[in-house]
Structure formats: C-alpha cells, structure tokens
Design a protein around this motif. Structure first.
Motif, PDB file in Angstrom:
ATOM      1  N   ASP A  16       0.819  -1.220   0.000  1.00  0.00           N
ATOM      2  CA  ASP A  16       0.000   0.000   0.000  1.00  0.00           C
ATOM      3  C   ASP A  16       0.852   1.270   0.000  1.00  0.00           C
ATOM      4  O   ASP A  16       0.542   2.251   0.690  1.00  0.00           O
ATOM      5  CB  ASP A  16      -0.948   0.023   1.206  1.00  0.00           C
ATOM      6  CG  ASP A  16      -1.975  -1.089   1.167  1.00  0.00           C
ATOM      7  OD1 ASP A  16      -2.212  -1.639   0.082  1.00  0.00           O
ATOM      8  OD2 ASP A  16      -2.530  -1.419   2.237  1.00  0.00           O
ATOM      9  N   GLY A  17       1.942   1.244  -0.753  1.00  0.00           N
ATOM     10  CA  GLY A  17       2.769   2.442  -0.899  1.00  0.00           C
ATOM     11  C   GLY A  17       3.811   2.642   0.179  1.00  0.00           C
ATOM     12  O   GLY A  17       4.577   3.616   0.119  1.00  0.00           O
ATOM     13  N   ASP A  18       3.860   1.774   1.183  1.00  0.00           N
ATOM     14  CA  ASP A  18       4.888   1.860   2.220  1.00  0.00           C
ATOM     15  C   ASP A  18       5.792   0.645   2.148  1.00  0.00           C
ATOM     16  O   ASP A  18       5.429  -0.409   1.615  1.00  0.00           O
ATOM     17  CB  ASP A  18       4.249   1.968   3.609  1.00  0.00           C
ATOM     18  CG  ASP A  18       3.635   3.339   3.851  1.00  0.00           C
ATOM     19  OD1 ASP A  18       4.259   4.344   3.456  1.00  0.00           O
ATOM     20  OD2 ASP A  18       2.518   3.409   4.399  1.00  0.00           O
ATOM     21  N   ARG A  68       4.220  -0.884  10.368  1.00  0.00           N
ATOM     22  CA  ARG A  68       4.202   0.325   9.547  1.00  0.00           C
ATOM     23  C   ARG A  68       4.644   1.530  10.400  1.00  0.00           C
ATOM     24  O   ARG A  68       4.134   1.775  11.491  1.00  0.00           O
ATOM     25  CB  ARG A  68       2.788   0.570   9.003  1.00  0.00           C
ATOM     26  CG  ARG A  68       2.707   1.659   7.945  1.00  0.00           C
ATOM     27  CD  ARG A  68       1.254   1.958   7.591  1.00  0.00           C
ATOM     28  NE  ARG A  68       0.553   0.802   7.046  1.00  0.00           N
ATOM     29  CZ  ARG A  68       0.388   0.555   5.745  1.00  0.00           C
ATOM     30  NH1 ARG A  68       0.901   1.390   4.847  1.00  0.00           N
ATOM     31  NH2 ARG A  68      -0.296  -0.496   5.344  1.00  0.00           N
ATOM     32  N   GLY A  69       5.637   2.257   9.899  1.00  0.00           N
ATOM     33  CA  GLY A  69       6.122   3.442  10.594  1.00  0.00           C
ATOM     34  C   GLY A  69       7.034   3.161  11.767  1.00  0.00           C
ATOM     35  O   GLY A  69       7.396   4.077  12.509  1.00  0.00           O
ATOM     36  N   SER A  73      10.818   0.667   8.901  1.00  0.00           N
ATOM     37  CA  SER A  73       9.649   0.622   8.017  1.00  0.00           C
ATOM     38  C   SER A  73       9.124   2.038   7.812  1.00  0.00           C
ATOM     39  O   SER A  73       9.146   2.859   8.730  1.00  0.00           O
ATOM     40  CB  SER A  73       8.530  -0.243   8.623  1.00  0.00           C
ATOM     41  OG  SER A  73       8.852  -1.616   8.584  1.00  0.00           O
ATOM     42  N   SER A  74       8.636   2.315   6.622  1.00  0.00           N
ATOM     43  CA  SER A  74       8.124   3.653   6.313  1.00  0.00           C
ATOM     44  C   SER A  74       6.629   3.735   6.596  1.00  0.00           C
ATOM     45  O   SER A  74       5.972   2.741   6.918  1.00  0.00           O
ATOM     46  CB  SER A  74       8.401   4.000   4.851  1.00  0.00           C
ATOM     47  OG  SER A  74       7.582   3.217   3.987  1.00  0.00           O
ATOM     48  N   GLY A  75       6.092   4.954   6.476  1.00  0.00           N
ATOM     49  CA  GLY A  75       4.657   5.157   6.602  1.00  0.00           C
ATOM     50  C   GLY A  75       4.239   5.751   7.926  1.00  0.00           C
ATOM     51  O   GLY A  75       5.047   5.935   8.842  1.00  0.00           O
ATOM     52  N   THR A  76       2.961   6.064   8.016  1.00  0.00           N
ATOM     53  CA  THR A  76       2.374   6.627   9.226  1.00  0.00           C
ATOM     54  C   THR A  76       2.023   5.500  10.187  1.00  0.00           C
ATOM     55  O   THR A  76       1.302   4.569   9.811  1.00  0.00           O
ATOM     56  CB  THR A  76       1.104   7.423   8.890  1.00  0.00           C
ATOM     57  OG1 THR A  76       1.433   8.474   7.983  1.00  0.00           O
ATOM     58  CG2 THR A  76       0.495   8.013  10.156  1.00  0.00           C
ATOM     59  N   PRO A  77       2.506   5.533  11.426  1.00  0.00           N
ATOM     60  CA  PRO A  77       2.214   4.452  12.365  1.00  0.00           C
ATOM     61  C   PRO A  77       0.711   4.264  12.579  1.00  0.00           C
ATOM     62  O   PRO A  77      -0.055   5.227  12.612  1.00  0.00           O
ATOM     63  CB  PRO A  77       2.893   4.914  13.666  1.00  0.00           C
ATOM     64  CG  PRO A  77       3.974   5.848  13.211  1.00  0.00           C
ATOM     65  CD  PRO A  77       3.421   6.535  12.005  1.00  0.00           C
ATOM     66  N   ARG A  78       0.310   3.031  12.719  1.00  0.00           N
ATOM     67  CA  ARG A  78      -1.093   2.708  12.969  1.00  0.00           C
ATOM     68  C   ARG A  78      -1.450   3.025  14.417  1.00  0.00           C
ATOM     69  O   ARG A  78      -0.610   2.954  15.314  1.00  0.00           O
ATOM     70  CB  ARG A  78      -1.334   1.229  12.722  1.00  0.00           C
ATOM     71  CG  ARG A  78      -1.123   0.791  11.279  1.00  0.00           C
ATOM     72  CD  ARG A  78      -2.092   1.450  10.343  1.00  0.00           C
ATOM     73  NE  ARG A  78      -2.262   0.679   9.111  1.00  0.00           N
ATOM     74  CZ  ARG A  78      -3.026   1.059   8.101  1.00  0.00           C
ATOM     75  NH1 ARG A  78      -3.689   2.214   8.171  1.00  0.00           N
ATOM     76  NH2 ARG A  78      -3.146   0.300   7.030  1.00  0.00           N
ATOM     77  N   ASN A  79      -2.737   3.326  14.646  1.00  0.00           N
ATOM     78  CA  ASN A  79      -3.195   3.597  16.008  1.00  0.00           C
ATOM     79  C   ASN A  79      -4.330   2.667  16.438  1.00  0.00           C
ATOM     80  O   ASN A  79      -5.036   2.951  17.391  1.00  0.00           O
ATOM     81  CB  ASN A  79      -3.605   5.059  16.168  1.00  0.00           C
ATOM     82  CG  ASN A  79      -4.759   5.448  15.269  1.00  0.00           C
ATOM     83  OD1 ASN A  79      -5.256   4.640  14.480  1.00  0.00           O
ATOM     84  ND2 ASN A  79      -5.203   6.689  15.379  1.00  0.00           N
ATOM     85  N   ALA A  89      -1.323  -9.250   7.604  1.00  0.00           N
ATOM     86  CA  ALA A  89      -1.860 -10.150   6.584  1.00  0.00           C
ATOM     87  C   ALA A  89      -1.384  -9.739   5.193  1.00  0.00           C
ATOM     88  O   ALA A  89      -1.073 -10.589   4.342  1.00  0.00           O
ATOM     89  CB  ALA A  89      -3.384 -10.151   6.650  1.00  0.00           C
ATOM     90  N   LYS A  90      -1.293  -8.430   4.953  1.00  0.00           N
ATOM     91  CA  LYS A  90      -0.817  -7.953   3.658  1.00  0.00           C
ATOM     92  C   LYS A  90       0.675  -8.222   3.472  1.00  0.00           C
ATOM     93  O   LYS A  90       1.123  -8.542   2.362  1.00  0.00           O
ATOM     94  CB  LYS A  90      -1.113  -6.459   3.524  1.00  0.00           C
ATOM     95  CG  LYS A  90      -2.600  -6.131   3.454  1.00  0.00           C
ATOM     96  CD  LYS A  90      -2.837  -4.622   3.392  1.00  0.00           C
ATOM     97  CE  LYS A  90      -4.321  -4.303   3.347  1.00  0.00           C
ATOM     98  NZ  LYS A  90      -4.590  -2.843   3.320  1.00  0.00           N
TER      99      LYS A  90
END
Length: 281
Positions: A16-18, A68-69, A73-79, A89-90
């Motif tokens: 998903d882009g990250d 993620r994040g 790892s790149s991206g915005t961390p999940r909350n 899963a992805k």
C-alpha cells in the motif's frame, strides 16, 4: 554460510505504498510454515533475543518485521490493533506465504490475537508471550508510566520492565541486554509518533467488545496456543494470561518463576525447549 540473527540482511516489501522492513532466515525446506514475530511496544527487529530466534530458526524459517512506521519501516504508524493485524496479513501475502506460525510479545501478542481472529486461515499455531486479551485489565505497576516512555531506555529500565526482582533475574537480564546489542547494523529507534499511536491502540484494546462477556471473543481462536508469562509481570498483570488460557479452547499456559514481563528472555533455553515442543507436537 547461513544467515543468523546477527547477519540476516534487512529487506523491504512494498504494501500500500509503504515499505515494511523484515529479516528472514532459517531452514526453508523444513516442511513447517515460517514463524512470524510480532514485537512489543516501541520495539523492532533488534529487540528480540538471538538465542531465541536462532534456536527456532534451526528447524524452520523465522521472519522478523517492523510494523508500519516503526524503525526502518516507512509510513504513518497505525493507532489501532486491528489495522496492525491487517497490515500483517498484507505483508504475509506480499511475501508469497499462505500460512505462518505466530509469536506475539506484549503489544505484539495483542496484534497476534487480532491477526488470528481476523485472518484465521493464515495461522497454524500461536504463541502469546507477556500479553493480555482484549478487554483485559493490565493493572500495571505505576512506575511503568515513568520508565516505558523514556526516549532512550537504559539497561536498568529494561531490568525493571522485563525481568524478575532477584539478583539472578537481573543477571539474566543483563545477559539478554548484551545479546540483543550484538548486531552491528541495528535498526534506528522508533519515533515518538509510533509511541503515541501504539499507546492509543493499546488504550482502545482494553475496552471489552461485550462488557457482560469480556473474553467470549477468545473462543474464535481455535488454533493450538501456547501462553507464556512470568509470575509477576509489572507491565501486564499475569492474571491476564489465566484469562486467555481459560477462554481460548486449545490453549496451554506456562508461568516461569521469579520472572516478569519478558520471561522468555530471562529463561531463553527453557523457553526454547517449550516452544519447540509446542511447534513440533
């Protein structure tokens, strides 16, 4: 020469882009599914114990990865725990895997439970270490709110958070601290944004889905499950492990003496024997 915890290269997979950072090594032709690791609050790939990961990799592949994040790892961390589970899963799909065994520690155990509930066909066996069910009461020692968020945890912080109070437990903790710092090219530390996102996710997780039957959802986890904790977990009260073994249909519980939140790090050889017996049974 085969890779080890100290030498396995850091790779990345795009989702998903990250870019999710992971390390994968071990016996690929074992006939067993790889063992996927979910790490604790603020933790990354270098917070696992080489004795544990290499010992398990002797008989199967192991996969460490950063959320993620998190760290590399790149991206915005999940909350939310749910989003972290769906990310996993992805990642599994992107790595071309259909099924894994899973080990989750602390916050990672929460992710592992949701991953198993939301994607049951992906999981063969489950290990939950120093964690709690959704709707559980962590009942932590108040001191953790001072120690756990420190930007750069010290060895004394880890001893308090993860190990038992005796001198023998502290010696085991210092030995773990030395082992986990052996790798040369370690991950960067996780960001304050990741810490805040994980605090938010953890806070939501303690709210039960059904206040009248707070642990009924655990019946959805039908996979063989091994639960491990120390007798006095100051981060997530050990009673939560009892709630899980009472409500996960095919679960067993091991509680280690004179140990705390990171019992598997305090007793690495003992844990490895128990884990291998469980995975190979």
């Amino acid at each position: 020469m085969s890779d080890t915890h100290l030498t396995a290269p850091t790779r990345h997979v795009d989702v998903d882009g990250d870019r999710f950072a992971y390390r994968r090594w071990g016996k690929a032709d074992s006939g067993q599914p790889p063992l996927l690791f979910f790490q604790h609050f603020r933790g990354g790939m270098d917070h696992w114990d080489p004795l544990m990961t290499d010992g398990l990799a002797a008989g199967r592949e192991v996969i460490l990865y950063n959320y993620r994040g998190s760290a590399s790892s790149s991206g915005t961390p999940r909350n939310t725990i749910e989003d972290m589970a769906d990310d996993a899963a992805k990642v599994i799909a992107a790595l071309g895997l259909s099924q894994v065994d899973v080990v989750g520690f602390s916050l990672g155990g929460m992710v592992a439970q949701e991953f198993t509930r939301r994607h049951p066909d992906r999981v063969r066996r489950l290990m939950l270490l120093g964690t709690q069910p959704r709707g559980g009461n962590p009942d932590p020692d108040p001191k953790i709110f001072e120690v756990a968020p420190r930007p750069i945890p010290t060895v004394d912080d880890f001893l308090f958070l993860f190990f038992g109070p005796s001198e023998a437990a502290k010696q085991a903790g210092r030995a773990f601290w030395d082992r986990r710092h052996q790798r040369v090219d370690q991950d960067p530390p996780s960001s304050p944004e990741l810490m805040m996102g994980q605090i938010e996710a953890n806070t939501a997780f303690v709210t039960p889905l059904d206040p009248e039957r707070p642990f009924a959802h655990l019946a959805e986890i039908t996979q063989p499950t091994l639960i491990v904790n120390g007798v006095n977990d100051v981060m997530i009260a050990t009673i939560n492990s009892w709630h899980m073994v009472q409500n996960i249909p095919n679960a067993q519980l091991i509680v280690y003496p004179d140990a705390g939140h990171g019992a598997q790090f305090q007793y690495p050889e003992r844990f490895l024997k128990h884990a291998l017996q469980f995975l190979e049974d």
